[in-house]
Write a protein that holds these residues in place. Structure first.
Motif, mmCIF file in Angstrom:
data_model
loop_
_atom_site.group_PDB
_atom_site.id
_atom_site.type_symbol
_atom_site.label_atom_id
_atom_site.label_comp_id
_atom_site.label_asym_id
_atom_site.label_seq_id
_atom_site.Cartn_x
_atom_site.Cartn_y
_atom_site.Cartn_z
ATOM 1 N N GLN A 1 -9.760 74.276 43.527
ATOM 2 C CA GLN A 1 -9.035 73.074 43.222
ATOM 3 C C GLN A 1 -8.918 72.409 44.872
ATOM 4 O O GLN A 1 -8.278 72.799 45.612
ATOM 5 N N PRO A 2 -9.581 71.297 44.626
ATOM 6 C CA PRO A 2 -9.389 70.423 45.983
ATOM 7 C C PRO A 2 -8.158 69.683 46.121
ATOM 8 O O PRO A 2 -7.339 69.475 45.244
ATOM 9 N N ILE A 3 -7.527 69.844 47.229
ATOM 10 C CA ILE A 3 -6.315 69.202 47.631
ATOM 11 C C ILE A 3 -6.451 67.901 48.149
ATOM 12 O O ILE A 3 -7.460 67.663 49.096
ATOM 13 N N THR A 4 -5.853 67.019 47.473
ATOM 14 C CA THR A 4 -6.044 65.410 47.837
ATOM 15 C C THR A 4 -5.513 64.800 48.994
ATOM 16 O O THR A 4 -5.921 63.859 49.689
ATOM 17 N N LYS A 5 -4.191 65.392 48.931
ATOM 18 C CA LYS A 5 -3.391 65.069 50.062
ATOM 19 C C LYS A 5 -2.301 66.092 50.584
ATOM 20 O O LYS A 5 -1.981 66.652 49.666
ATOM 21 N N TYR A 6 -2.082 65.951 51.825
ATOM 22 C CA TYR A 6 -0.940 66.759 52.688
ATOM 23 C C TYR A 6 -0.275 65.639 53.483
ATOM 24 O O TYR A 6 -0.861 65.441 54.419
ATOM 25 N N ARG A 7 1.019 65.357 53.241
ATOM 26 C CA ARG A 7 1.755 64.473 53.742
ATOM 27 C C ARG A 7 0.996 63.241 53.816
ATOM 28 O O ARG A 7 0.652 62.607 52.774
ATOM 29 N N LYS A 8 0.680 62.696 55.093
ATOM 30 C CA LYS A 8 0.038 61.456 54.965
ATOM 31 C C LYS A 8 -1.528 61.429 55.153
ATOM 32 O O LYS A 8 -2.053 60.273 54.963
ATOM 33 N N LYS A 9 -2.075 62.529 55.130
ATOM 34 C CA LYS A 9 -3.588 62.971 55.090
ATOM 35 C C LYS A 9 -4.055 63.042 54.022
ATOM 36 O O LYS A 9 -3.670 63.703 53.068
ATOM 37 N N GLU A 10 -5.410 62.228 53.632
ATOM 38 C CA GLU A 10 -5.902 62.393 52.512
ATOM 39 C C GLU A 10 -7.379 63.009 52.900
ATOM 40 O O GLU A 10 -7.950 62.902 53.866
ATOM 41 N N PHE A 11 -7.939 63.858 51.723
ATOM 42 C CA PHE A 11 -8.954 64.468 51.913
ATOM 43 C C PHE A 11 -10.270 64.229 51.219
ATOM 44 O O PHE A 11 -9.869 63.845 49.974
ATOM 45 N N THR A 12 -11.587 64.645 51.457
ATOM 46 C CA THR A 12 -12.422 64.559 50.795
ATOM 47 C C THR A 12 -12.601 65.869 50.278
ATOM 48 O O THR A 12 -12.077 66.996 50.320
ATOM 49 N N SER A 13 -13.908 66.042 49.100
ATOM 50 C CA SER A 13 -14.041 67.122 48.384
ATOM 51 C C SER A 13 -15.221 67.366 48.346
ATOM 52 O O SER A 13 -15.754 68.225 47.257
ATOM 53 N N ASN A 14 -16.316 66.985 49.285
ATOM 54 C CA ASN A 14 -17.641 67.130 48.999
ATOM 55 C C ASN A 14 -18.016 68.773 49.058
ATOM 56 O O ASN A 14 -18.786 69.113 48.262
ATOM 57 N N LEU A 15 -17.478 69.474 49.882
ATOM 58 C CA LEU A 15 -17.785 71.010 49.986
ATOM 59 C C LEU A 15 -17.505 71.598 48.734
ATOM 60 O O LEU A 15 -18.010 72.603 48.207
ATOM 61 N N ALA A 16 -16.216 71.279 48.404
ATOM 62 C CA ALA A 16 -15.540 71.931 47.038
ATOM 63 C C ALA A 16 -16.638 71.584 45.743
ATOM 64 O O ALA A 16 -16.759 72.570 45.128
ATOM 65 N N HIS A 17 -17.154 70.377 45.679
ATOM 66 C CA HIS A 17 -18.093 70.108 44.719
ATOM 67 C C HIS A 17 -19.305 71.011 44.834
ATOM 68 O O HIS A 17 -19.647 71.429 43.806
ATOM 69 N N LEU A 18 -20.022 71.122 45.983
ATOM 70 C CA LEU A 18 -20.956 72.047 46.203
ATOM 71 C C LEU A 18 -20.905 73.503 45.882
ATOM 72 O O LEU A 18 -21.543 74.238 45.270
ATOM 73 N N LEU A 19 -19.741 73.991 46.324
ATOM 74 C CA LEU A 19 -19.319 75.269 46.015
ATOM 75 C C LEU A 19 -19.065 75.667 44.591
ATOM 76 O O LEU A 19 -19.465 76.798 44.168
ATOM 77 N N VAL A 20 -18.358 74.561 43.822
ATOM 78 C CA VAL A 20 -18.373 75.011 42.508
ATOM 79 C C VAL A 20 -19.793 75.093 41.831
ATOM 80 O O VAL A 20 -19.905 75.871 40.917
ATOM 81 N N GLN A 21 -20.651 74.118 41.976
ATOM 82 C CA GLN A 21 -21.953 74.177 41.826
ATOM 83 C C GLN A 21 -22.567 75.517 41.773
ATOM 84 O O GLN A 21 -23.092 76.205 40.916
ATOM 85 N N LYS A 22 -22.417 75.985 43.107
ATOM 86 C CA LYS A 22 -23.103 77.304 43.476
ATOM 87 C C LYS A 22 -22.291 78.445 42.810
ATOM 88 O O LYS A 22 -22.937 79.503 42.296
ATOM 89 N N LEU A 23 -20.991 78.405 42.488
ATOM 90 C CA LEU A 23 -20.369 79.418 41.844
ATOM 91 C C LEU A 23 -20.942 79.455 40.490
ATOM 92 O O LEU A 23 -21.031 80.581 39.831
ATOM 93 N N ASN A 24 -21.057 78.596 39.673
ATOM 94 C CA ASN A 24 -21.481 78.597 38.406
ATOM 95 C C ASN A 24 -22.925 79.049 38.316
ATOM 96 O O ASN A 24 -23.262 79.643 37.295
ATOM 97 N N GLU A 25 -23.665 78.672 39.058
ATOM 98 C CA GLU A 25 -24.958 79.085 39.123
ATOM 99 C C GLU A 25 -25.095 80.694 39.408
ATOM 100 O O GLU A 25 -26.026 81.298 38.821
ATOM 101 N N SER A 26 -24.061 81.156 40.542
ATOM 102 C CA SER A 26 -24.177 82.885 40.537
ATOM 103 C C SER A 26 -23.587 83.635 39.494
ATOM 104 O O SER A 26 -24.009 84.545 39.147
ATOM 105 N N ILE A 27 -22.689 82.912 38.725
ATOM 106 C CA ILE A 27 -22.131 83.632 37.337
ATOM 107 C C ILE A 27 -23.231 83.671 36.420
ATOM 108 O O ILE A 27 -23.683 84.514 35.612
ATOM 109 N N ALA A 28 -24.194 82.421 36.383
ATOM 110 C CA ALA A 28 -25.094 82.286 35.162
ATOM 111 C C ALA A 28 -26.424 83.325 35.570
ATOM 112 O O ALA A 28 -26.817 83.786 34.717
ATOM 113 N N GLU A 29 -26.517 83.605 36.867
ATOM 114 C CA GLU A 29 -27.469 84.429 37.315
ATOM 115 C C GLU A 29 -27.161 86.010 37.023
ATOM 116 O O GLU A 29 -27.973 86.868 36.881
ATOM 117 N N ASN A 30 -25.806 86.168 37.046
ATOM 118 C CA ASN A 30 -25.336 87.513 36.778
ATOM 119 C C ASN A 30 -25.107 87.867 35.419
ATOM 120 O O ASN A 30 -24.661 88.794 34.840
#
Length: 279
Positions: free
Chosen positions: A250-279
């Motif tokens: 679950q990406p965190i989009t905001k902590y106090r006044k700072k907002e964040f991207t979620s590029n790595l989270a997107h990639l890791l979810v893709q890799k996670l689903n791929e690893s589950i499908a392989e197993n």
């Protein structure tokens, strides 16, 4: 006889009267995810449950094998017709008797299950704001790394988050370092460095945490480390996300006044689903 909500009833009519998980938090649990009639990360869950029972000095029955729990869990979700996608909780508690000192270390268990919508992990991109929860702190000890039925910090923290319009809260340990979030482990991306607090800081030894560490270490140009995170580091991060077995990432989009991207989270979810499908 006992008084239950103003009614005088026989003690035997209320199973909580002597239940040690209710009276003393004398229980441990695992939360599992079922997809297509399969328990995800079964081995990791099983060994963590057995380790948790050993830590709190419960007697492990001879029949508590991994195959036994797999059979019992799948029997339940099939009976409930939710084996396509389900959330399952196994709670193991010490049997009735005694006060702080139990009369026995033998155990009983309870399994219950609820249906889930998705049959794979999907990234929730909706706004997800967090802040620190500082009313209580997690202690840096072995008990903090296992899932016991004493979760009062998580309960009061969840109430605080709800009252303040937050999606979640970040927990600190007694050294005032970042430990985790209310419902899972925390990861922080700073440049090309992915950081999560070590278990020695008091965070849960999460099953999904283990999967994400393994997947991230296979990525090029990403350094993966377990290091202490201070609250001051959070606003310097490029990305923050939390992990648990039910949500995945679950990406965190905001902590106090700072907002964040979620590029790595997107990639890791893709890799996670791929690893589950392989197993």
């Amino acid at each position: 006889m006992i008084n239950f909500n103003g009614n005088i009833v026989a003690q035997d009519d209320n199973i909580l009267t002597q239940n040690r998980a209710f009276l003393y938090g004398d229980g441990v649990f695992e939360t599992l995810k079922i997809i297509n009639n399969k328990i995800l990360f079964l081995e990791d869950h099983y060994f963590r449950l057995m380790a948790s029972m050993r830590v709190v000095r419960m007697e492990i029955p001879m029949n508590f094998t991994m195959e036994f729990f797999e059979e019992e869990v799948l029997k339940l979700v099939q009976e409930n017709e939710i084996s396509a996608s389900a959330r399952v909780r196994i709670t193991v508690f010490r049997n009735d008797g005694g006060l702080y000192l139990p009369k026995t270390n033998e155990v009983s268990y309870l399994i219950h299950a609820t249906a889930l919508e998705n049959t794979s992990y999907a990234l929730n991109t909706a706004e997800y704001e967090v802040d620190l929860y500082k009313d209580f702190y997690v202690t840096k000890q072995l008990l903090s790394s296992i899932k016991t039925t004493n979760k009062m910090i998580n309960v009061t923290g969840s109430i605080f988050a709800h009252e303040n319009g937050l999606a979640n809260c970040i927990l600190l340990n007694d050294a005032k370092n970042v430990v985790e979030v209310l419902q899972g482990n925390l990861f922080m991306l700073m440049g090309k460095k992915l950081i999560t607090p070590p278990v020695s800081e008091g965070c849960l030894n999460g099953v999904m945490r283990k999967q994400i560490l393994a997947l991230a270490k296979k990525l090029q140009d990403i350094e993966v480390v377990e290091e202490i995170i201070s609250p001051f580091d959070l606003q310097k991060a490029d990305e923050l996300f939390l992990t648990n077995v039910i949500m995945g990432i679950q990406p965190i989009t905001k902590y106090r006044k700072k907002e964040f991207t979620s590029n790595l989270a997107h990639l890791l979810v893709q890799k996670l689903n791929e690893s589950i499908a392989e197993n």
